[in-house]
Design a protein around this motif. Structure first.
Motif, mmCIF file in Angstrom:
data_model
loop_
_atom_site.group_PDB
_atom_site.id
_atom_site.type_symbol
_atom_site.label_atom_id
_atom_site.label_comp_id
_atom_site.label_asym_id
_atom_site.label_seq_id
_atom_site.Cartn_x
_atom_site.Cartn_y
_atom_site.Cartn_z
ATOM 1 N N LYS A 7 50.928 83.579 61.601
ATOM 2 C CA LYS A 7 51.715 82.557 60.167
ATOM 3 C C LYS A 7 51.251 81.348 60.379
ATOM 4 C CE LYS A 7 55.547 86.083 60.034
ATOM 5 N NZ LYS A 7 57.276 86.293 60.018
ATOM 6 N N LEU A 8 51.840 80.587 59.457
ATOM 7 C CA LEU A 8 51.458 79.245 59.397
ATOM 8 C C LEU A 8 52.345 78.440 60.409
ATOM 9 C CD1 LEU A 8 51.592 78.493 55.494
ATOM 10 C CD2 LEU A 8 49.636 78.247 57.010
ATOM 11 N N ASP A 9 53.569 79.009 60.969
ATOM 12 C CA ASP A 9 53.902 78.362 61.986
ATOM 13 C C ASP A 9 53.415 78.628 63.345
ATOM 14 O OD1 ASP A 9 54.734 80.945 62.350
ATOM 15 O OD2 ASP A 9 57.031 80.679 62.042
ATOM 16 N N GLY A 10 52.416 79.527 63.518
ATOM 17 C CA GLY A 10 51.713 79.711 64.667
ATOM 18 C C GLY A 10 51.971 81.012 65.364
ATOM 19 N N THR A 11 52.907 81.659 64.886
ATOM 20 C CA THR A 11 53.506 83.187 65.550
ATOM 21 C C THR A 11 52.553 84.351 65.150
ATOM 22 O OG1 THR A 11 55.002 83.591 63.668
ATOM 23 C CG2 THR A 11 55.776 82.254 65.671
ATOM 24 N N ASN A 12 52.164 84.906 66.107
ATOM 25 C CA ASN A 12 51.354 86.227 66.017
ATOM 26 C C ASN A 12 52.052 87.368 65.216
ATOM 27 O OD1 ASN A 12 49.438 88.171 66.445
ATOM 28 N ND2 ASN A 12 48.305 87.353 68.060
ATOM 29 N N THR A 13 51.501 87.805 64.349
ATOM 30 C CA THR A 13 52.066 88.932 63.637
ATOM 31 C C THR A 13 51.185 90.202 64.090
ATOM 32 O OG1 THR A 13 50.909 88.729 61.429
ATOM 33 C CG2 THR A 13 52.844 87.566 61.765
ATOM 34 N N GLY A 14 50.171 90.225 64.978
ATOM 35 C CA GLY A 14 49.387 91.476 65.037
ATOM 36 C C GLY A 14 47.917 91.272 64.946
ATOM 37 N N GLU A 15 47.014 92.367 64.854
ATOM 38 C CA GLU A 15 45.816 92.296 64.615
ATOM 39 C C GLU A 15 45.359 93.112 63.484
ATOM 40 O OE1 GLU A 15 44.298 94.025 68.303
ATOM 41 O OE2 GLU A 15 44.116 91.911 69.207
ATOM 42 N N ARG A 16 44.284 92.781 62.844
ATOM 43 C CA ARG A 16 43.426 93.603 61.752
ATOM 44 C C ARG A 16 42.192 93.779 62.045
ATOM 45 N NH1 ARG A 16 44.075 92.774 55.409
ATOM 46 N NH2 ARG A 16 42.314 94.215 54.713
ATOM 47 N N GLU A 17 41.780 95.011 61.832
ATOM 48 C CA GLU A 17 40.407 95.209 61.852
ATOM 49 C C GLU A 17 39.554 94.648 60.651
ATOM 50 O OE1 GLU A 17 37.343 97.011 63.809
ATOM 51 O OE2 GLU A 17 39.369 97.175 64.437
ATOM 52 N N LEU A 18 38.506 94.207 60.895
ATOM 53 C CA LEU A 18 37.608 93.649 59.788
ATOM 54 C C LEU A 18 36.220 94.385 59.715
ATOM 55 C CD1 LEU A 18 37.838 89.753 60.568
ATOM 56 C CD2 LEU A 18 39.338 91.117 58.827
ATOM 57 N N SER A 19 35.738 94.571 58.370
ATOM 58 C CA SER A 19 34.701 95.332 58.203
ATOM 59 C C SER A 19 33.356 94.599 58.850
ATOM 60 C CB SER A 19 34.376 95.487 56.762
ATOM 61 O OG SER A 19 33.262 95.797 56.479
ATOM 62 N N ASP A 20 32.663 95.223 59.476
ATOM 63 C CA ASP A 20 31.294 94.814 60.007
ATOM 64 C C ASP A 20 30.495 94.406 59.072
ATOM 65 O OD1 ASP A 20 32.339 94.917 62.790
ATOM 66 O OD2 ASP A 20 31.414 97.066 63.147
ATOM 67 N N ALA A 21 30.377 95.138 58.079
ATOM 68 C CA ALA A 21 29.548 94.835 56.865
ATOM 69 C C ALA A 21 29.667 93.380 56.306
ATOM 70 C CB ALA A 21 29.682 95.925 55.750
ATOM 71 N N THR A 134 54.523 68.868 51.136
ATOM 72 C CA THR A 134 53.273 68.592 51.860
ATOM 73 C C THR A 134 53.587 68.062 53.414
ATOM 74 O OG1 THR A 134 52.377 67.480 49.777
ATOM 75 C CG2 THR A 134 51.166 66.749 51.697
ATOM 76 N N ALA A 135 54.527 67.095 53.363
ATOM 77 C CA ALA A 135 54.834 66.787 54.987
ATOM 78 C C ALA A 135 54.805 68.095 55.643
ATOM 79 C CB ALA A 135 55.981 66.134 54.946
ATOM 80 N N LYS A 136 55.585 69.118 55.533
ATOM 81 C CA LYS A 136 55.883 70.161 56.367
ATOM 82 C C LYS A 136 54.422 70.966 56.574
ATOM 83 C CE LYS A 136 58.607 74.465 56.573
ATOM 84 N NZ LYS A 136 59.524 75.393 56.101
ATOM 85 N N LEU A 137 53.784 71.377 55.586
ATOM 86 C CA LEU A 137 52.567 72.060 55.659
ATOM 87 C C LEU A 137 51.545 71.097 56.413
ATOM 88 C CD1 LEU A 137 50.832 74.201 54.889
ATOM 89 C CD2 LEU A 137 50.167 73.080 52.855
ATOM 90 N N ALA A 138 51.254 69.781 56.295
ATOM 91 C CA ALA A 138 50.558 69.166 57.067
ATOM 92 C C ALA A 138 50.827 68.943 58.454
ATOM 93 C CB ALA A 138 50.716 67.522 56.531
ATOM 94 N N LYS A 139 52.103 69.046 58.840
ATOM 95 C CA LYS A 139 52.645 69.234 60.196
ATOM 96 C C LYS A 139 52.120 70.507 60.919
ATOM 97 C CE LYS A 139 56.423 68.869 63.345
ATOM 98 N NZ LYS A 139 58.053 69.096 63.208
ATOM 99 N N GLN A 140 52.217 71.402 59.767
ATOM 100 C CA GLN A 140 51.884 72.640 60.506
ATOM 101 C C GLN A 140 50.381 72.862 60.642
ATOM 102 O OE1 GLN A 140 53.554 75.312 57.290
ATOM 103 N NE2 GLN A 140 55.296 75.894 58.505
ATOM 104 N N VAL A 141 49.701 72.363 59.777
ATOM 105 C CA VAL A 141 48.155 72.478 59.908
ATOM 106 C C VAL A 141 47.601 71.521 61.229
ATOM 107 C CG1 VAL A 141 45.880 71.293 58.589
ATOM 108 C CG2 VAL A 141 47.749 72.648 57.462
ATOM 109 N N LYS A 142 48.310 70.306 61.337
ATOM 110 C CA LYS A 142 48.059 69.536 62.478
ATOM 111 C C LYS A 142 48.378 70.424 63.688
ATOM 112 C CE LYS A 142 48.782 65.067 64.648
ATOM 113 N NZ LYS A 142 49.635 63.784 64.368
ATOM 114 N N GLU A 143 49.135 71.232 63.826
ATOM 115 C CA GLU A 143 49.552 72.024 65.121
ATOM 116 C C GLU A 143 48.492 73.181 65.110
ATOM 117 O OE1 GLU A 143 53.769 72.860 64.397
ATOM 118 O OE2 GLU A 143 54.461 71.236 65.094
ATOM 119 N N LEU A 144 48.115 73.679 64.167
ATOM 120 C CA LEU A 144 47.084 74.514 64.187
ATOM 121 C C LEU A 144 45.825 74.280 64.730
ATOM 122 C CD1 LEU A 144 48.209 76.797 61.282
ATOM 123 C CD2 LEU A 144 48.435 77.568 63.426
#
Length: 205
Positions: A7-21, A134-144
């Motif tokens: 998520k944007l706050d950095g918490t993990n929500t699981g895994e996803r299988e991506l296509s090799d193609a 913007t301020a909240k999103l900018a903080k999340q982006v910086k933390e990520l």
């Protein structure tokens, strides 16, 4: 290949299988180069222009008599040999666009996505949604740790997120239809939403 979804706050929500193609190919530099050149040539304005001798503003009158002046035989001050005269075979407005097969364009996008996955610069998020702050999103982006990032969303882009992104330097968001090789390669981090992955798979497979 499997990639973690956050998520944007950095918490993990699981895994996803991506296509090799799409994400598991061995990138080919020659294909990426061809697609980037095709993109940049389409974006080139082609408005360069030099005046010919018929377009410069000097008089058409013969500049001095033909004989007995001790100088070369010239008739027009607009001739290319003179300073500020017309240019011989100079650039004229034209389109720099050239054709590139759809198959190569599709391959280029697959290789661009695969290169980000291969270098570990691919990030999956569950959704790109914000309240327009913007301020909240900018903080999340910086933390990520996203310094120069491109976000690819689904068929549409969340209005609040797009509004918030406008004031954050080096962060852009595009719908899946706007995903392109040049923008992907010139950013350090590629961020794709779950909806974006679905849309890219539908578009490229």
């Amino acid at each position: 290949m499997k990639v973690a979804v956050i998520k944007l706050d950095g918490t993990n929500t699981g895994e996803r299988e991506l296509s090799d193609a799409l994400f598991g190919r061995e990138p080919r530099v020659d294909i990426l180069h061809r697609v980037v050149r095709w993109q940049r040539s389409r974006a080139q304005a082609g408005t360069h222009k030099a005046k010919t001798r018929s377009e410069t503003s000097f008089s058409k009158k013969k500049i001095y008599r033909q004989k007995r002046s001790g100088r070369a035989r010239h008739g027009d001050r607009n001739a290319p040999i003179f300073r500020k005269g017309g240019v011989y075979k100079g650039p004229t407005p034209r389109s720099h666009e050239h054709d590139l097969p759809k198959k190569i364009r599709r391959l280029g996008l697959c290789y661009a996505l695969s290169s980000k996955a291969q270098t570990g610069d691919l990030v999956l998020i569950d959704a790109a949604q914000a309240e327009g702050k913007t301020a909240k999103l900018a903080k999340q982006v910086k933390e990520l740790g996203w310094k120069r990032a491109l976000v690819i969303d689904g068929t549409t882009v969340d209005e609040g997120f797009a509004r918030a992104v406008k004031n954050i330097p080096n962060l852009d968001i595009v719908p899946s239809i706007g995903a392109n090789v040049y923008d992907i390669l010139r950013r350090d981090t590629l961020v794709i939403t779950s909806a974006g992955v679905d849309a890219l798979e539908a578009r490229l497979q």
